[in-house]
Design a protein around this motif. Structure first.
Motif, PDB file in Angstrom:
ATOM      1  N   THR A 143       1.179  -1.420  -0.147  1.00  0.00           N
ATOM      2  CA  THR A 143       0.221  -0.472  -0.044  1.00  0.00           C
ATOM      3  C   THR A 143       0.894   1.375  -0.141  1.00  0.00           C
ATOM      4  O   THR A 143       0.514   2.080  -1.075  1.00  0.00           O
ATOM      5  CB  THR A 143      -1.009  -0.028   1.071  1.00  0.00           C
ATOM      6  N   PRO A 183      -5.463  -1.028   0.690  1.00  0.00           N
ATOM      7  CA  PRO A 183      -5.282   0.736   0.982  1.00  0.00           C
ATOM      8  C   PRO A 183      -7.502   0.917   1.047  1.00  0.00           C
ATOM      9  O   PRO A 183      -7.129   1.735   1.180  1.00  0.00           O
ATOM     10  CB  PRO A 183      -5.134   1.354  -0.616  1.00  0.00           C
ATOM     11  N   ALA A 192      -2.411   4.553   3.656  1.00  0.00           N
ATOM     12  CA  ALA A 192      -1.930   5.448   2.018  1.00  0.00           C
ATOM     13  C   ALA A 192      -2.201   6.777   2.174  1.00  0.00           C
ATOM     14  O   ALA A 192      -1.019   7.568   1.295  1.00  0.00           O
ATOM     15  CB  ALA A 192      -2.793   4.375   0.985  1.00  0.00           C
TER      16      ALA A 192
END
Length: 212
Positions: A143, A183, A192
């Protein structure tokens, strides 16, 4: 986080040091302390452009405190670090973009100005306030990388990063474990956004100074 300076090879070089102490687990791609395991500190050390030492792990060990830790290096000016935060997740980025690269390059492709010992890089140090499973930690690194690339492209750099980027994610070693780090998970989404903000700021403000 502590910023300090030292002189090596006639250059004034900065270092960022995080001293967590016991009770933390980290995942990292760094040469020193990489992998997954208990770690008590993280060092992001600036080195000279054209770094030619053949003992980088020993070098990083000599610059860090006692105990098990993570050591990253870069030719970027670490005192230009940028930050991002979201929902308890903290991200710090040092952004060097002298030699931006695409990860999936054609066979035999050589990036302009890329030398084997040039250490221009984007280093990420991320702290998440909850424990995570091993799988979630791996997912968190994915991520972070995706958010970094998004930020670079939005800032106008046609690349996925540089050839020597490094990342470290630190989480508490006890408490209920998050099993997702993607995410769209709670803490993955926060990670993120924090990474995106830090890298976007660093990329937008990046200017070459003869190092990357």
């Amino acid at each position: 986080m502590k910023l300090s300076y030292r002189v090596e090879e006639g250059a004034r070089l900065g270092s960022l040091l995080w001293e967590f102490g016991p009770g933390w687990r980290m995942i990292s791609s760094a040469m020193l302390g990489g992998g997954i395991g208990p770690r008590s500190w993280v060092l992001n050390a600036q080195v000279v452009a054209g770094y030619s030492r053949m003992d980088p792990v020993d070098h990083l060990t000599s610059l860090g405190p006692e105990g098990e830790g993570v050591g990253m290096m870069t030719a970027a000016s670490v005192d230009r670090y940028t930050t991002g935060s979201d929902g308890g997740v903290q991200a710090v980025a040092t952004v060097g973009l002298r030699v931006p690269t695409w990860a999936a390059a054609p066979p035999g492709h050589v990036d302009p100005e890329l030398a084997p010992l040039r250490v221009g890089t984007i280093n990420l140090m991320i702290t998440v306030p909850v424990a995570m499973t091993d799988a979630a930690l791996v997912n968190a690194v994915m991520t972070a990388t995706e958010a970094k690339t998004q930020a670079l492209i939005e800032a106008g750099f046609p690349c996925t990063g540089t050839a020597s980027d490094a990342v470290c994610v630190a989480v508490p070693s006890s408490g209920p474990e998050e099993v997702f780090g993607g995410p769209r998970s709670l803490y993955g989404s926060r990670l993120a956004r924090a990474v995106h903000a830090a890298v976007r700021r660093g990329a937008t403000g990046w200017r070459p100074r003869g190092t990357g």
